[in-house]
Write an enzyme that holds these catalytic residues in place. Structure first.
Site, PDB file in Angstrom:
ATOM      1  CB  CYS A 115      52.033 -34.984 -12.938  1.00 41.00           C
ATOM      2  SG  CYS A 115      53.759 -35.127 -12.449  1.00 41.00           S
ATOM      3  CD  GLN A 116      53.455 -41.319  -9.771  1.00 39.38           C
ATOM      4  OE1 GLN A 116      52.854 -40.731  -8.875  1.00 39.38           O
ATOM      5  NE2 GLN A 116      54.385 -42.220  -9.521  1.00 39.38           N
TER       6      GLN A 116
END
Lengths: 243, 349
Positions: free
Chosen positions: B143-144
């Site tokens: 994800c991030q």
């Protein structure tokens, strides 16, 4: 003497557990299951009526856990901006902060109202969708199917609405009003700090910045040292192998 | 009316079973026994870098450093043994390291994206290289954390042998994505702020994405939990994880919102960190991009946009059936994921 119903003994057991030393995370889980069990019970009771009133079962703020009827949280915000005594009143009335606070609260309330109107529309749209799903069902839907229809209708209505420009604008206005409230809150805290002889927000910000820079510089220095030691060890290993 | 009483009777019985079972599950015991053992190898302020202890299997040479998002906690990668991505990688003989960003407090509000990527992550990579006695490591960004890994690899290509991005956004302005539309609109007209973002607000935001599913429906299927203890423990661990959201360091959160969501700078080749341009074209290692077809947080199109930046000979992708988290914790998708990762990492490129 009337024997206790199963339901009563369940509630007693629940209350005992909530007051016990059971892990907080488990208490939260139990509470969530209890609340949602009650929700679905009410929903099914209503859904089985001849003329059901179901739109409120897709109430978004309520679904997210806000007690929209009492507005306790909003009163909390407004109370926090209210002077408590004559000396405090003098302090805050002498600046523009009090006026700013009132304006920010009004803006916040307006943004919230705009969003609530859209949420009400989502409830109506979900109800429409739900009734269509129910009509399309070849047989009288079971409780499980009714719950599935409720979910499908709610998520579809929300997904459709939440990407529309009016929803995004209302949400944006709410965030903006909230950040304005935070700015006013900081102004008030700043005045309060000055009044009480505490360090100003600017001083605290500078401390945070300096502490952060120190931490980063120290970590960089430590990394350079570790890297140098590692390289030296490798050189020593090579030399030892040559000997 | 039979249908209503049917619901009530069964729910009451299941709720009682749930209460009985919860009294006998020791949460402290779960914390200690349910996760793969690890050792701390580096610590900096709130950050911790762990190495999972190897299993008794032939060991691979190149360490994998797992980089999770700043939002939520990285232990989702080892949530319960039968769904642990970490454990599956350990079983394949990979040396697995994990960055735990910790819980920022107000004193961390000035931590910038540059500090995270060129500071904290840089030092973690150096630590893993030294600890594993290698010149290059493999990065697994989620994800991030995948965004950070992409930026890192673009800025420091010589340190990374292979890069895996998992459910990672690249194009932040995909029209179908609610998160990306909301993320874009939040920062319009807002003054830059360095105040931390409360974790509670983030939890609420994510629960709002599917309000009826995530706040009500998941608490309806009581019967499935009370008849399967493993399922109940998994549910409890997931509940803990979902509600365990650290505050976000204000400056980094503000920069991420503006640079990525509002201006889409990574995808548009306009991102700078520490005055250096971050160009994904500078990535010179093989990249395996894994994303989920039903991801409601990172749209698959957003992840797939990475293909536009990486030469075809270096780029592979894997689409998994599932959602943002399910992609790597569901047993079936996890099996497919680890098999592909293993064969891809083992291949000589």
């Amino acid at each position: 003497m009337t024997a206790k119903t199963t339901s009563d003994s369940i509630i007693e057991q629940f209350n005992r557990l909530i007051e016990s030393s059971l892990a907080t995370e488990y208490k939260d889980v139990l509470t969530a299951f209890k609340e949602q069990g009650e929700f679905y019970q009410q929903f099914l009771n209503e859904a089985h009526k001849a003329t059901p009133d179901l739109a409120s079962f897709w109430d978004i703020p309520n679904t997210l856990g806000f007690q929209t009827n009492t507005h306790d949280w909003f009163h909390g915000i407004t109370r926090s901006a209210t002077p408590l005594s004559a000396s405090w009143a003098q302090l805050f009335d002498s600046s523009s902060s009090s006026q700013n606070a009132q304006e920010s609260i009004t803006a916040f309330q307006a943004a919230l109202s705009a969003l609530n109107i859209i949420h009400a529309d989502i409830g109506q749209q979900a109800l429409h969708e739900f009734l269509q799903l129910k009509e399309k069902s070849p047989t009288s839907p079971s409780n499980e199917e009714l719950c599935q229809f409720w979910l499908k209708a709610g998520e579809a209505a929300f997904k459709e609405a939440c990407q529309q420009p009016d929803y995004l604008q209302a949400q944006q206005a709410l965030y903006l009003a909230f950040s304005q409230l935070k700015i006013v809150q900081h102004e008030l805290v700043s005045q309060l700090s000055q009044f009480l002889g505490l360090p100003s927000q600017q001083t605290i910000d500078e401390l945070h910045e300096n502490l952060h820079q120190l931490r980063m510089q120290f970590a960089e220095h430590r990394e350079q040292t570790a890297s140098t030691i590692h390289a030296l060890k490798q050189s020593i290993d090579v030399l030892q192998k040559k000997q | 009316m039979p249908p209503t009483s049917y619901h009530s009777k069964h729910w009451t019985s299941h709720f009682k079973q749930l209460m009985d079972q919860l009294q006998h599950i020791d949460s402290d015991h779960l914390k200690n026994s349910n996760h793969a053992p690890y050792e701390l190898i580096y610590q900096e302020n709130k950050l911790r870098l762990f190495r999972y202890l190897p299993l008794d299997v032939p060991q691979k040479n190149t360490p994998i450093l797992c980089v999770y998002a700043l939002i939520n906690r990285p232990y989702i990668l080892d949530i319960v043994p039968e769904r642990s991505l970490v454990l599956r990688l350990l079983k394949q003989g990979y040396p697995v390291y994990l960055v735990d960003w910790g819980y920022p407090d107000t004193s961390d509000c000035m931590t910038s994206l540059n500090d995270y990527i060129n500071g904290l992550l840089y030092r973690c990579v150096q630590q893993v290289k030294r600890h594993g006695d290698v010149q290059k490591i493999d990065l697994l960004g989620i994800c991030q954390g995948g965004v950070f890994s992409l930026c890192y690899t673009a800025l420091h290509p010589s340190c990374i042998r292979k890069l895996i991005t998992l459910v990672t956004p690249v194009d932040f302005q995909v029209k179908e994505s609610t998160v990306e539309q909301w993320g874009t609109s939040v920062f319009i007209n807002q003054e830059p702020s360095h105040h931390n973002i409360p974790g509670l607000a983030l939890t609420l935001l994510f629960k709002t994405l599917k309000p009826f599913q995530l706040n009500r429906e998941k608490y309806r299927q009581l019967d499935q939990l009370v008849h399967d203890k493993k399922q109940l423990i998994f549910f409890l661990e997931m509940e803990k994880w979902i509600n365990d959201s650290p505050d976000l360091a204000g400056k980094a959160a503000d920069e991420f919102g503006r640079s990525f969501y509002q201006k889409n700078q990574l995808h548009l080749k306009k991102l700078h960190l520490g005055n250096v341009a971050v160009l994904l074209e500078n990535i010179r290692c093989p990249v395996l991009n894994i994303f989920a077809t039903s991801d409601h947080i990172v749209a698959p199109q957003s992840s797939a946009a990475l293909q536009q930046h990486i030469p075809p000979k270096l780029y592979q992708e894997l689409k998994l059936e599932g959602g943002h988290i399910g992609a790597f914790i569901n047993k079936s998708t996890q099996h497919a994921l680890v098999n592909r990762v293993d064969s891809w990492l083992s291949a000589i490129n």
